[in-house]
Motif scaffolding. Structure first.
Motif, short mmCIF file in Angstrom:
data_model
loop_
_atom_site.label_atom_id
_atom_site.label_comp_id
_atom_site.label_asym_id
_atom_site.label_seq_id
_atom_site.Cartn_x
_atom_site.Cartn_y
_atom_site.Cartn_z
N LYS A 32 -96.89 -19.51 67.42
CA LYS A 32 -96.65 -19.70 65.98
C LYS A 32 -97.71 -20.60 65.35
O LYS A 32 -98.29 -20.27 64.32
N GLU B 188 -87.74 -27.48 67.37
CA GLU B 188 -88.61 -27.11 68.48
C GLU B 188 -89.07 -28.35 69.23
O GLU B 188 -89.34 -29.40 68.63
N GLY C 57 -93.53 -19.53 72.35
CA GLY C 57 -93.26 -19.23 70.96
C GLY C 57 -93.83 -20.26 70.01
O GLY C 57 -94.43 -19.93 68.99
N THR C 58 -93.64 -21.54 70.35
CA THR C 58 -94.18 -22.61 69.51
C THR C 58 -95.70 -22.57 69.48
O THR C 58 -96.32 -22.69 68.41
N GLY D 279 -98.87 -20.92 61.68
CA GLY D 279 -97.56 -21.38 61.24
C GLY D 279 -97.29 -22.83 61.60
O GLY D 279 -98.18 -23.55 62.08
#
Length: 412
Positions: free
Chosen positions: A399, A410, A395-396, A404
């Motif tokens: 993103k 995180e 996810g990190t 993003g």
């Protein structure tokens, strides 16, 4: 920005790393033979810790100022990967204990003297800030309960996280880390789990224990590092060890390697054990050699490719990260999130390899004496750790790659 070429290892440093790796390789069959005992006792036995000392595998990233070898961080991680071929729990405890040689080096010099004035002092931790801090003259008082303290039975010192209130504008939690002798608290024997059983990751409680100021460090100092890597120049240990870039590096860029490193080593140990068994095993009915069955051969090929890929992917990020640190080159956000992606996916591939082989072991593979099933369970446990959860790592990375920014909680 111009590319910075990392310095090559010196001849002495390379020889030390090679010697330590040889010592680790010689311990692999010992750890494998002892693995069932380690799991049954739910802790790493004293004999194993003694073996690590005899093999000179501790004090490896401990500062030279305090008698350590101060080898490259990736050389130490490579040792942990090798040990994991024998036993995942023993390797996990080894890498986690040793990383505290780096963590302790970030504290005030007096804190380092408190620990390293003791012979063979080892440290465990629980970073989750589940404790509460109250200010006191000359330090603080801390109370709370912390879980997942891997290797706590083998250590004399502990590092814990706790809340110290709110700070800044807008207000945000003020988090601190505390260095405390284990004797000042209580070990809670609650480690009854399905994987990594031998890590002895029990809980620990403190009740209004005083901690002097020199054994307290802020989250910001711990996490951001110091110039040239981060905006914080206040890391106490940097003043003690100004010539080492490792002690200036942002902690979350290097720490996760230690808890994700055993994966490919565990999977390789599973692969080796499976191949050894299948060369001689026969069917219960008919007595046919299992190694002639195409589905067995297929799974061996697939698992071997997955193990090699997991190790390559992990070590690429490991060695590139340490090369940059040793050269004094800042770690970009893109590099850091890709590194976390690689660490997380290496666990995914290692687990898939072990699962494919476990499914071919038959009923005999279910016994807790079997290395394959133990390694498979250990890998499942690794994938549940906050540093190894694939969805979080992915996810990190996704993103940031899509434009993003990572969130404040995180782990990268």
């Amino acid at each position: 920005m111009a590319t910075v070429i990392a310095p090559q290892k010196g001849r002495r440093e390379a020889a030390t790393a090679e010697r330590l790796m040889k010592n680790a390789t010689e311990l692999v069959p010992v750890l494998k033979e002892r693995a069932q005992q380690t799991s049954r006792e739910r802790r790493v036995p004293k004999e194993t810790i003694d073996d690590f000392w005899k093999a000179d595998l501790f004090d490896v990233i401990k500062p030279k100022k305090f008698g350590g070898k101060e080898i490259r961080y990736d050389d130490y991680i490579d040792i942990g990967i090798e040990l994991a071929r024998g036993d995942g729990s023993a390797a996990w405890v080894y890498t986690v204990i040793v990383v505290h040689e780096l963590i302790i080096a970030l504290f005030d010099e007096q804190a380092q003297k408190d620990v390293w004035s003791q012979e063979r002092a080892l440290c465990a931790s629980s970073f989750a800030p589940s404790g509460k801090m109250d200010a006191a003259p000359g330090g603080a008082r801390i109370s709370g309960k912390w879980s997942f303290c891997s290797g706590i039975d083998n250590c004399e010192w502990m590092v814990f996280g706790a809340f110290a209130g709110m700070t800044g504008t807008p207000p945000h939690p003020d988090l601190r880390f505390f260095l405390i002798p284990k004797r000042e608290g209580q070990v809670i024997d609650d480690w009854n789990v399905m994987g990594l059983q031998g890590t002895g990751s029990k809980s620990f409680a403190l009740n209004n224990v005083f901690v002097p100021e020199h054994r307290i460090i802020s989250w910001a100092e711990f996490a951001m590092g110091a110039a040239p890597f981060g905006p914080s120049a206040g890391v106490p240990g940097v003043k003690v060890h100004p010539n080492s870039n490792l002690y200036k590096a942002p902690m979350w860029a290097v720490f996760p390697f230690c808890v994700t490193s055993p994966a490919s080593g565990i999977a390789r140990g599973v692969f080796e054990a499976f191949v050894e068994q299948m060369k001689s095993r026969k069917t219960a009915i008919g007595g046919e050699a299992l190694n002639i069955f195409p589905h067995i051969q297929h799974h061996v090929a697939e698992a071997g490719a997955l193990v090699d890929s997991a190790e390559w992917l992990f070590k690429r990020s490991l060695h590139e990260t340490v090369d940059k640190i040793e050269a004094g080159e800042p770690l970009s956000l893109d590099h850091r999130v890709r590194s976390r992606r690689d660490q997380g996916y290496s666990i995914v591939m290692a687990t898939r390899a072990a699962e494919a082989l476990f499914k071919c072991t038959g009923g005999n593979g279910l016994y807790d004496t079997q290395h394959v099933q133990r390694g498979y369970r250990d890998l499942q446990a690794m994938g549940a750790h906050i540093a190894g959860v694939w969805e979080a790592c992915a996810g990190t990375y996704g993103k940031v790659t899509l434009g993003g920014q990572p969130g404040p909680t995180e782990f990268f």
